[in-house]
Design a protein around this motif. Structure first.
Motif, PDB file in Angstrom:
ATOM      1  N   VAL C  93      -4.330  -8.955  -7.585  1.00 52.34           N
ATOM      2  CA  VAL C  93      -4.566  -8.091  -7.225  1.00 52.34           C
ATOM      3  C   VAL C  93      -5.776  -7.723  -7.132  1.00 52.34           C
ATOM      4  O   VAL C  93      -7.031  -7.236  -6.104  1.00 52.34           O
ATOM      5  N   LEU C 124      -1.517   0.096  -6.074  1.00 54.86           N
ATOM      6  CA  LEU C 124      -1.520  -1.441  -6.297  1.00 54.86           C
ATOM      7  C   LEU C 124      -1.691  -1.143  -7.780  1.00 54.86           C
ATOM      8  O   LEU C 124      -2.443  -1.695  -8.736  1.00 54.86           O
ATOM      9  N   ALA C 132      -1.940 -11.737  -5.368  1.00 52.97           N
ATOM     10  CA  ALA C 132      -0.891 -11.311  -4.401  1.00 52.97           C
ATOM     11  C   ALA C 132      -0.168 -11.594  -3.461  1.00 52.97           C
ATOM     12  O   ALA C 132       1.058 -10.476  -3.139  1.00 52.97           O
ATOM     13  N   LEU C 143      -2.171  -3.545   0.126  1.00 53.97           N
ATOM     14  CA  LEU C 143      -3.620  -4.848  -0.704  1.00 53.97           C
ATOM     15  C   LEU C 143      -4.650  -5.147   0.311  1.00 53.97           C
ATOM     16  O   LEU C 143      -5.981  -4.649   0.587  1.00 53.97           O
TER      17      LEU C 143
END
Lengths: 298, 264, 237, 313
Positions: C93, C124, C132, C143
């Motif tokens: 991420v 997040l 991810a 995201l």
């Protein structure tokens, strides 16, 4: 046992070279999804740069500094050649069917081989001594300094590559591009520039591989790239095309297997073994040892 | 898992079909039945798993769990070509014609299931072979005529306008002589007038070729307008089944498909 | 801010857009609604330089940017958050978000922006070191939006942010979109299948049908327009 | 009444026979080149069936040619020579059977190679076929009774104009006939879109294998002809470069075009002879031309019409 250890060392040293070449195949496949057939000839070029650097351009060899200089020179020239090949032959075909690109790559490979024969001459040449050489004996085992050097340089380059790919912005961009080219352009990545960089990086590793290979098999000719190239490709597939650790592992395995087969009565089939492995892998586990499978979308 | 779970007289029966990709459950124990000569709709919001259900019926994916029966015989896990042989033909959401083949050959090749001569006969090219080939060519022409594609029959399929490509894909599927025709979003990219035409076309095909049709479609008007039964999916689960009138009133459908925020 | 003139796009023999024109003013949220295959995503792709239009012009802040590649438009403040959540599943991420600021070389600015988007999408924050690809659908969508914001765009093209996401999450995402528009004056061109929801937060809307714009009006007016009601809002009950 | 295509075939065979009768008047060097053209036509047309019509990229065609060459060569030169002598018939009369046996051997190997590997696509298939080609070469190099890497010598010169061009005519006919039928359209469908082909009920694997085995069969015939033209064969003569040469003919002719590929086979054989004047620059020119071709005309030099018409004959 000694025999086994001896073969092990020989195999690792050969495998390390295959790993260096395999990384180039895998990186290019990662960003462009095609097999760069000409990669094996860039490897050959690396060996010839080494030869000319010492024999014609007067770079002093035999010492550590000179040897390293030659190595860097070969890597740089190969990187430039790799970038040029991509720019001139592959980039105009961006978006065309894979087969057109594949055939072009075969054409580039043939061109490099034949230009090589024309410029360098077709006859094998004796590769000069680059580094100080010595033989070490541990019991019955015999290890050459060149073998150790090959392993050390390969490890160093692998570490450098790992750093670039995982710790730098450009490396992250490479991984992003290899996942999805549309998404990478939407975050502002200039895909063309990253592809160039990838070709340069892969070709530099191939150039280093060429030097290291020639140090251990010091007879070089313009067609010398074909077999190691094909085997390195097999290594890339074995490890899982697109996976960098896979390529390293695959290279090592192929080098070991080949060395052990050569040590048995089947040595004349040595070259066929790599292909047999390739075929088995593709049939049993097409994604390779460390690769992830992709499936067609309907 | 046994064949007794299939109901007699039903053409297609899905029995608790589930498929997982990696950790993700795309379709979760969906059961449904389709009758002979029935026009059925499969609807649901984007990403609900409609196309995945489609792909399991047509053999593109094998379900992780559950069974699919066609004419009371199991077809679970058969290859796509074997499923078409059984009498299920399909179209694709993103048109998949044979782009470089002519319109004519696109349809002609689909007749191959009904060719009695073997590949070797195309080398000897005997009297019987030629008679059969002429027969197929005639049938292909007749089919193209019905759907007003005869005038472009020698064009490569890729050069046709969008609407014609959609129609050609349906004609090609019909040439396999299916008992069940699956249409994947046939109205996508059509304007209202074209959609009206399409609805007429689908009804016409059902009558003329006496087959069942399963329709995956986004456009509610099209689905409500022609389907006799509708199945509704959401997040890979079936949340409702019924006639268009029932579906329209179904609270779960109104909430899921038409959006919770409807307030007027 | 953004103007399209007579844009025509074709894939092979199939024409997807037949000379459409539209404008998005600075600070506006404009929605593009239409059925499946009407050409909504194609419009966004043509604007952001992913596909080259056959004819017509795309003007961004008064400059002709037709045919300018996507990565250069990002540098000029036009960001496109594509449909299907094209997040880099093989990256974490954190890496995804940092790539969003690929063109920003000032580390401090990157860190500030990272803080900003993580407060916007606190979910997040707990997952920064996760790959991810392991996120849920809704988290991937967050995201994707957060990544698009990392380049600090003035204009955001947002494609189907609610696709396949649970209603509650959709709501929270839409709230953030409105907030961005209010606080930062971010201009947004939104493509959305959930027309009702989209029109609720928009200033204006365009209705696209088989590659042509057939209607344009204030969002409020579109919501009560009977034709739109029936075709796209699931009305008619 | 025969279909028109078969009448054309018979006329071609008769013409080949007549020219063959006068072939002693042709200059030896020219005859050698001309017979080579016939063989290359067979190779190109048979590979076209795999690469062009069915869209399966094979890089190992020379391997099948090698199998045919060695199988046929063994029958007339090696152990098979004694059997032929025992049969008491003129070996030249038995030549078509020898060629056929070579073709069968290659087809058999083609089946063994194709059945497992045709599941793969695109460049993976290319690499696997390349690998198989190399394996065949290595195995031949290791069979001492076949001459090992030194090769097989003293193969009788049975290949005449008639056999070379007769076989070429039959190959062209077979390739044409195979794809010109309702079933045969399946080959093209597989090349165009495999998923759609499966959805139309086509067993794509079966089609690929038929194309592959048929292609290998004719490559084997070409190998037999080659062995009995040159009188000498060695594993190195059937390497990767030979496979590439055949691939280039197919691409130059426009994949999946009958006439274009035949023209390309003729042109490239002649060009290859002409380029001999360039000596070591020959292959440089050749590979540069290949790259240039892919960059400028990837669809081939000889492509005119885009859609094929239907005909029952």
């Amino acid at each position: 046992m000694t025999e086994f250890l001896q073969q092990l060392i020989n195999g690792i040293s050969l495998g390390a070279i295959y790993a260096l070449i395999a990384l180039g195949y895998t990186m290019v496949y990662g960003v462009l999804r095609f097999i760069n057939f000409a990669h094996s000839d860039v490897f050959m070029l690396g060996a010839f740069v080494g030869y000319y650097a010492v024999r014609k351009w007067g770079i002093p060899a035999g010492g550590v500094a000179g040897g390293l200089l030659v190595l860097c020179l070969a890597m740089s020239i190969c990187a430039i050649v790799g970038i040029l090949i991509e720019r001139l032959a592959y980039r105009p075909l961006r978006g065309r069917p894979t087969l057109s690109v594949l055939i072009t790559a075969i054409g580039v490979s043939l061109l490099l081989q034949n230009l090589g024969q024309f410029v360098f001459g077709a006859n094998p040449k004796a590769f000069p001594r680059l580094f100080p050489e010595a033989n070490f004996h541990v019991g019955q085992l015999s290890i050459t300094s060149n073998q150790l050097l090959v392993i050390a340089v390969s490890l160093l380059l692998l570490a450098a590559l790992h750093f670039i790919v995982h710790r730098t912005k450009t490396g992250t961009a490479m991984r992003a591009l290899s996942f999805n080219a549309t998404a990478s352009s939407l975050v502002g990545i200039n895909n063309d520039r990253i592809i160039s960089f990838t070709f340069g990086l892969g070709s530099a590793l191939a150039g280093a591989g060429g030097i290291l290979y020639a140090m251990n098999y010091p007879s070089i000719d313009p067609l010398m790239g074909t077999m190691p190239g094909l085997k390195a490709f097999v290594a890339a597939v074995l490890g899982g095309v697109g996976s960098l650790p896979g390529a390293a592992l695959g290279g090592l395995l192929i080098g070991l297997i080949e060395t052990f087969v050569a040590g048995t009565g089947w040595s004349t089939y040595r070259d066929a073994v790599a292909f047999a492995i390739l075929i088995l892998i593709l049939l049993l586990r097409p994604a390779g040892l460390l690769g992830k499978s992709r499936s067609d979308k309907v | 898992m046994n064949s007794t779970s299939a109901q007699p007289g039903r053409l297609l029966h899905l029995d608790n079909v589930t498929i997982r990709f990696g950790g993700l459950t795309a379709v979760s124990s969906v059961s449904a039945s389709l009758g002979e000569n029935e026009l059925t709709g499969l609807i649901g919001p984007n990403g609900a798993g409609k196309t995945t259900v489609f792909n399991m019926i047509t053999g593109v994916y094998a379900p992780t769990e559950g069974a699919i029966h066609f004419e009371n015989r199991p077809v679970t896990g058969l290859k796509p070509f074997a499923i078409t042989e059984r009498g299920i033909a399909r179209t694709f959401q993103n048109i998949r014609l044979f782009p470089s083949l002519s319109v004519f050959d696109n349809v002609r090749v689909a007749f191959h299931l009904h060719v009695t001569q073997s590949t070797a006969h195309s080398l000897t090219r005997g009297r019987k072979f030629r008679a059969e080939e002429r027969d197929i060519i005639d049938q292909t022409r007749a089919l193209l005529d019905i759907f007003q594609l005869a005038r472009v029959q020698d064009e490569p399929a890729k050069s046709l306008p969008y609407g014609d490509q959609r129609r050609l894909e349906i004609v090609r599927a019909l040439a396999t002589r299916p008992k069940l025709l699956l249409l994947d979003e046939p109205a996508a990219g059509m304007n209202p007038a074209e959609k009206v035409e399409l609805m007429k076309l689908i009804r016409f095909i059902r009558e003329k070729f006496r087959l069942s049709i399963l329709l995956v479609e986004h456009d509610m008007k099209v689905v409500m307008g022609i389907c006799e039964r509708i199945h509704v999916l959401e997040y890979g689960r079936k949340i409702a089944e019924g006639t268009p009138a029932e579906i329209r009133q179904h609270p779960a459908v109104v909430a899921a498909y038409l959006g919770k925020e409807v307030n007027h | 801010m953004l103007e399209i003139r007579n844009l025509t796009v074709a894939y092979g023999a199939i024409t997807a857009l037949h000379g459409i024109s539209l404008t998005v003013n600075a600070g506006e949220i404009v929605t593009l609604i239409g059925g499946n295959g009407a050409g909504k995503s194609t419009t966004l792709r043509a604007i952001s330089g992913l596909i080259r239009p056959r004819s017509g012009q795309v003007l961004y802040r008064g400059m002709d940017v037709t045919g300018v590649p996507a990565h250069e438009l990002v540098a000029r403040g036009l960001s496109h958050c594509p449909e299907g959540r094209l997040v880099f599943a093989n990256l974490t991420v954190d890496e995804n978000l940092r790539l969003g600021a690929y063109l920003q070389h000032n580390r401090k600015r990157v860190a500030e922006e990272l803080d900003f988007v993580l407060t916007l999408f606190p979910r997040l924050k707990e997952r920064t070191s996760q790959l991810a690809g392991t996120l849920s659908g809704g988290e991937q969508q967050m995201l994707a939006i957060a990544r698009a914001l990392m380049s600090q765009p003035q204009c955001l093209l947002l494609d189907e942010p609610s696709l396949g996401i649970a209603p509650l999450l959709v709501k929270s995402i839409f709230e953030q979109i409105v907030a961005l528009n209010r606080t930062r004056g971010l201009t947004i061109l939104l493509v959305e299948q959930n027309a009702n929801l989209a029109l609720e937060i928009s200033h204006r809307g365009y209705v696209l049908e088989t590659g042509r714009i057939i209607l344009t009006d204030d969002a409020a007016a579109l919501r009560i327009n009977p034709d739109v009601q029936e075709a796209y809002l699931g009305g008619g009950e | 009444m025969l279909p028109r295509s078969q009448i054309v075939l018979l006329i071609s065979l008769a013409t080949a026979g007549i020219i063959s009768a006068f072939s002693s008047r042709i200059d030896d060097y020219i005859l050698d080149v001309v017979l080579g053209i016939g063989i290359n036509i067979i190779l190109a047309v048979s590979l076209n069936l795999i690469n062009g019509f069915t869209g399966q990229f094979s890089l190992g065609h020379a391997g099948f040619m090698a199998v045919g060459a060695y199988a046929a060569g063994t029958l007339t030169t090696g152990p098979g020579k004694a059997w032929i002598a025992a049969a008491g018939v003129s070996p030249a009369v038995l030549f078509p059977f020898v060629l056929f046996a070579g073709g069968l051997a290659a087809a058999f190997v083609g089946l063994a190679v194709g059945a497992p590997s045709l599941r793969l696509k695109g460049d993976y298939l290319a690499i696997v076929t390349l690998g198989f080609g190399e394996i065949i070469k290595v195995i031949l190099q290791n069979i001492e009774s076949l001459g090992g890497s030194r090769g097989m010598v003293g193969i009788p010169s049975y290949t005449t104009f008639f056999w070379s061009f007769g076989a070429a005519a039959i190959t062209i006919y077979a390739a044409w006939a195979l794809v010109n039928s309702t079933l045969g359209r399946g080959f093209l469908a597989v090349a165009d879109d495999e998923i759609a082909a499966e959805a139309m009920g086509l067993n794509t694997t079966r089609y690929k294998i038929i194309a592959f085995v048929t292609g290998a069969f004719f490559a084997g015939i070409a190998g037999g002809l080659y062995a009995h033209l040159k009188g000498y064969i060695s594993p190195a003569g059937f390497d990767f470069n030979k496979s590439i040469e055949i691939v280039v003919m197919v691409i130059l002719g426009g994949m999946g075009r009958h006439v274009g590929v035949v023209i390309a086979a003729v042109l490239l054989t002649v060009l290859s002879e002409k380029l001999r004047d360039f000596g070591d620059k020959r292959m440089i020119v050749y590979s540069a031309l290949l790259i240039l071709l892919m960059l400028t005309r990837p669809q081939g030099l000889f492509t005119w019409k885009s859609a094929r018409k239907a005909s029952p004959g």
